[in-house]
Enzyme design. Structure first.
Site, PDB file in Angstrom:
ATOM      1  N   ASP A  19       0.857  -1.052   0.027  1.00 34.56           N
ATOM      2  CA  ASP A  19       0.066   0.079  -0.075  1.00 34.56           C
ATOM      3  C   ASP A  19       1.012   1.202  -0.006  1.00 34.56           C
ATOM      4  O   ASP A  19       1.660   1.457   1.134  1.00 34.56           O
ATOM      5  CB  ASP A  19      -0.953  -0.052   1.455  1.00 34.56           C
ATOM      6  CG  ASP A  19      -1.764   1.234   1.672  1.00 34.56           C
ATOM      7  OD1 ASP A  19      -1.824   1.994   0.817  1.00 34.56           O
ATOM      8  OD2 ASP A  19      -2.058   1.489   2.754  1.00 34.56           O
ATOM      9  N   ASP A  23      -3.873   4.239   2.856  1.00 29.83           N
ATOM     10  CA  ASP A  23      -5.357   3.769   3.035  1.00 29.83           C
ATOM     11  C   ASP A  23      -5.673   2.422   3.537  1.00 29.83           C
ATOM     12  O   ASP A  23      -6.955   2.036   3.641  1.00 29.83           O
ATOM     13  CB  ASP A  23      -6.260   4.552   1.673  1.00 29.83           C
ATOM     14  CG  ASP A  23      -5.828   3.324   0.843  1.00 29.83           C
ATOM     15  OD1 ASP A  23      -4.785   2.407   0.737  1.00 29.83           O
ATOM     16  OD2 ASP A  23      -6.469   3.561  -0.416  1.00 29.83           O
ATOM     17  N   ASP A  27      -1.907  -1.042  -3.737  1.00 31.02           N
ATOM     18  CA  ASP A  27      -2.160  -0.359  -4.855  1.00 31.02           C
ATOM     19  C   ASP A  27      -1.134  -0.592  -5.862  1.00 31.02           C
ATOM     20  O   ASP A  27      -0.084  -1.204  -5.380  1.00 31.02           O
ATOM     21  CB  ASP A  27      -2.464   1.012  -4.500  1.00 31.02           C
ATOM     22  CG  ASP A  27      -1.249   1.661  -3.699  1.00 31.02           C
ATOM     23  OD1 ASP A  27      -0.067   1.400  -3.847  1.00 31.02           O
ATOM     24  OD2 ASP A  27      -1.631   2.460  -2.939  1.00 31.02           O
ATOM     25  N   ASP A 200     -10.263 -15.438 -16.273  1.00 38.52           N
ATOM     26  CA  ASP A 200     -11.086 -15.939 -15.145  1.00 38.52           C
ATOM     27  C   ASP A 200     -12.547 -17.103 -15.593  1.00 38.52           C
ATOM     28  O   ASP A 200     -12.889 -16.740 -16.530  1.00 38.52           O
ATOM     29  CB  ASP A 200     -11.706 -14.702 -14.447  1.00 38.52           C
ATOM     30  CG  ASP A 200     -12.443 -14.828 -13.458  1.00 38.52           C
ATOM     31  OD1 ASP A 200     -11.805 -15.462 -12.190  1.00 38.52           O
ATOM     32  OD2 ASP A 200     -13.673 -14.552 -13.123  1.00 38.52           O
ATOM     33  N   GLU A 253      -7.933 -20.105 -16.219  1.00 36.81           N
ATOM     34  CA  GLU A 253      -8.429 -20.694 -14.836  1.00 36.81           C
ATOM     35  C   GLU A 253      -9.653 -21.611 -15.203  1.00 36.81           C
ATOM     36  O   GLU A 253     -10.869 -21.351 -15.675  1.00 36.81           O
ATOM     37  CB  GLU A 253      -9.204 -19.629 -13.943  1.00 36.81           C
ATOM     38  CG  GLU A 253      -9.632 -20.228 -12.599  1.00 36.81           C
ATOM     39  CD  GLU A 253     -10.699 -19.761 -11.844  1.00 36.81           C
ATOM     40  OE1 GLU A 253     -10.746 -19.971 -10.855  1.00 36.81           O
ATOM     41  OE2 GLU A 253     -11.452 -18.857 -12.640  1.00 36.81           O
TER      42      GLU A 253
HETATM   43  C1  NOJ Z   1     -12.362 -17.032 -10.140  1.00 41.44           C
HETATM   44  C2  NOJ Z   1     -11.520 -15.770  -9.259  1.00 41.44           C
HETATM   45  O1  NOJ Z   1     -10.334 -16.518  -8.905  1.00 41.44           O
HETATM   46  C3  NOJ Z   1     -12.378 -15.620  -7.985  1.00 41.44           C
HETATM   47  O2  NOJ Z   1     -11.642 -14.936  -6.983  1.00 41.44           O
HETATM   48  C4  NOJ Z   1     -13.674 -14.952  -8.280  1.00 41.44           C
HETATM   49  O3  NOJ Z   1     -14.502 -14.811  -7.163  1.00 41.44           O
HETATM   50  C5  NOJ Z   1     -14.418 -15.861  -9.455  1.00 41.44           C
HETATM   51  N1  NOJ Z   1     -13.671 -16.360 -10.290  1.00 41.44           N
HETATM   52  C6  NOJ Z   1     -15.601 -15.160  -9.922  1.00 41.44           C
HETATM   53  O4  NOJ Z   1     -14.955 -14.128 -10.900  1.00 41.44           O
END
Ligand code: NOJ
Length: 511
Positions: A19, A23, A27, A200, A253
């Site tokens: 940080d 705050d 960041d 994601d 992922e």
């Molecule tokens: C996988 C991400 O790693 C996780 O942190 C997130 O909550 C979910 N996808 C939804 O986007």
């Protein structure tokens, strides 16, 4: 060979890394200030969790604008500076792309809610009429990954789908506009110089248009996870990436049932790599670990993709704690890390694992932010315990995390003994183990060849001159003959005496 086939990639959870402005929230300037630390650690690249403008209903995985930086984390120029400075130091930058859903505050979703049922702008999301004479029952039985149902009713009576929180409406990937928008977002960040994208929920974009109930029958096809249609998206994206200079990369992922299904995403015209969760979810048990390694290598080889290995991330309990916690958990975690870093392929490290940080299991309920905690009424504690800000040094109230008096999640007082500064000067620290291992790893080449070993022991060679031995059990063993004669100990996860390898210990030899 492409860098991503053997890279070590360090995951920076921006909320909790460093940080700069006091705050209590990390960041991008904070990340930039710590680049020399990452360089010295010896990693090749950094994956940044989402830093885009967001109401932060799911800590940034609810994106309201894909082309900017959330004011909590800085401004767009900070992202540019970070990319540039990382490159100067020889570090690559991978950013997080969230294509399955947007924030409910995204202009597209606001427009969709403001429009009547059937309006074109609703077609970017998955709005449906409810069941029953009054439409007051959700369109099907799908459930949210965060608990509860996956549908929320709009004020005009239609329902919208969210496989995660209600603040994360799912996009409709059959809509041309959605596809075009994400292709443009890719180009936007590629033009700014990023080296790749972590995708994601990459297995979730396509949904069965009939939206049938999830039947749960063994062998039935799931209506929204891992549908074949999702592969078209990645073929389009691959063409875009390949049009750019430099060796840029996708990492998906992808949570699927089998390694065979995972390999489909890694065909030569799709994604380059994907997280390999089979290794992460394997228990600390020799046969299970070996099976996870062998399965992954065998299946991925068929599509020419490298394996990736990961033990911790921002969604799972830290591996020190998963392997038992306390002293034994740390011993096993250090051994597991040496095992992972000796394997062929690339590896992901999650911030703080190089300090041996455990999960923080006793966070007060009042400070927890994870929607998983809220939506399960606390039955699932959620993921905040692995997201506690890093301890850098003892010189501020937030253990060097930032100049302010506190951090957004409280750090356990015991972490004063685990700071990076303190571990820097301790040759036996976890930080120095990681540094030593990463330095040796740079020169590792060649396939993996297992040695015959007794139960509870794993041993393999890489190339002609490298040997990794892991004693998964708790009792000491005698190292295999190959590690005895004329072998030099390169590094070990705990102290090794002569030919004896203590319990829960991995050792690397030059032989
Ligand atoms: C996988 C991400 O790693 C996780 O942190 C997130 O909550 C979910 N996808 C939804 O986007």
């Amino acid at each position: 060979m492409s860098w991503w086939r053997h890279a070590v990639i360090y995951q920076v959870y921006v909320w909790s890394f460093a940080d700069s402005d006091g705050d209590g929230v990390g960041d991008l300037r904070g990340v930039r200030s710590r680049l020399p630390y990452l360089r010295e650690l010896g990693v090749d690249a950094i994956w940044l969790n989402p830093f885009y403008p967001s109401p932060q209903a799911d800590n940034g995985y609810d994106v309201a604008d894909h082309r900017d930086v959330d004011p909590r984390f800085g401004v767009l120029a900070d992202a540019d500076d970070l990319i540039r400075e990382a490159h100067t130091l020889g570090l690559r930058i991978i950013i997080d792309l969230v294509p399955n859903h947007t924030s409910s505050e995204h202009p597209w979703f606001r427009a969709a809610l403001a429009a009547p049922p059937g309006a074109a702008v609703r077609g970017r999301y998955l709005f449906r009429d409810g069941r029953g004479p009054h439409g007051d029952r959700p369109p099907n039985n799908w459930t949210s990954r965060f608990g509860g149902r996956a549908w929320t009713r709009a004020p005009d009576g239609q329902w919208y789908l969210h496989l995660f929180a209600p603040q994360q409406p799912d996009l409709d990937w059959t809509a041309d506009e959605v596809r075009a928008e994400f292709q443009d977002i890719l180009r936007y960040w590629l033009d700014r110089g990023v080296d790749g994208f972590r995708i994601d929920v990459a297995h979730g974009l396509a949904k069965d248009p009939q939206m049938p109930d999830v039947s749960g029958e063994p062998g039935s096809t799931h209506p929204h996870w891992d549908l074949d249609e999702v592969h078209e998206v990645y073929r389009d994206w691959r063409r875009i990436l390949d049009g750019y200079p430099g060796d840029r990369v996708f990492v998906g992922e992808i949570w699927v049932q089998t390694t065979e299904r995972l390999a489909l995403y890694l065909r030569p015209d799709e994604l380059h790599t994907a997280f390999n969760f089979a290794f992460l979810t394997a228990p600390w048990e020799a046969t299970a670990l070996r099976t996870a390694v062998d399965d992954s290598l065998r299946v991925l080889e068929r599509v020419g993709a490298p394996a990736t290995w990961v033990l911790s991330n921002h969604d799972v309990v830290r591996h020190v704690t998963r392997y038992g916690g306390g002293e034994i958990g740390l011993r096993r975690a250090r051994a597991a890390t040496l095992l992972m870093l000796a394997l062929p392929g690339s590896a992901y490290l999650y911030q703080g694992e190089e300090l041996g940080l455990p999960e923080v299991e006793d966070l007060p309920d009042a400070v927890r932010r994870d929607p998983v905690f809220q939506r399960t009424g606390g039955a699932d504690p959620g993921r905040d315990g692995c997201r506690v800000p890093l301890p850098w040094s003892a010189d501020s109230a937030s253990l060097g995390f930032g100049p302010g008096p506190e951090s957004w999640l409280p750090q356990p007082p015991a972490w004063a003994a685990l700071t990076a500064e303190r571990q820097n000067s301790d040759p036996a620290s976890t930080l120095n183990l990681y540094r030593a291992a990463l330095a040796v790893r740079r020169d590792l080449t060649g396939d993996l060849t297992w040695l015959r070993t007794p139960d509870g022991v794993l041993a393999f060679r890489r190339g002609p001159g490298f040997l990794c031995v892991v004693n998964v059990g708790d009792a000491p063993i005698r190292v295999p003959p190959e590690a005895r004669t004329a072998a030099t100990l390169l590094t070990s996860s705990s102290r090794v005496h002569g030919d004896e390898l203590p319990g829960a210990t991995a050792a690397w030899y030059r032989c």
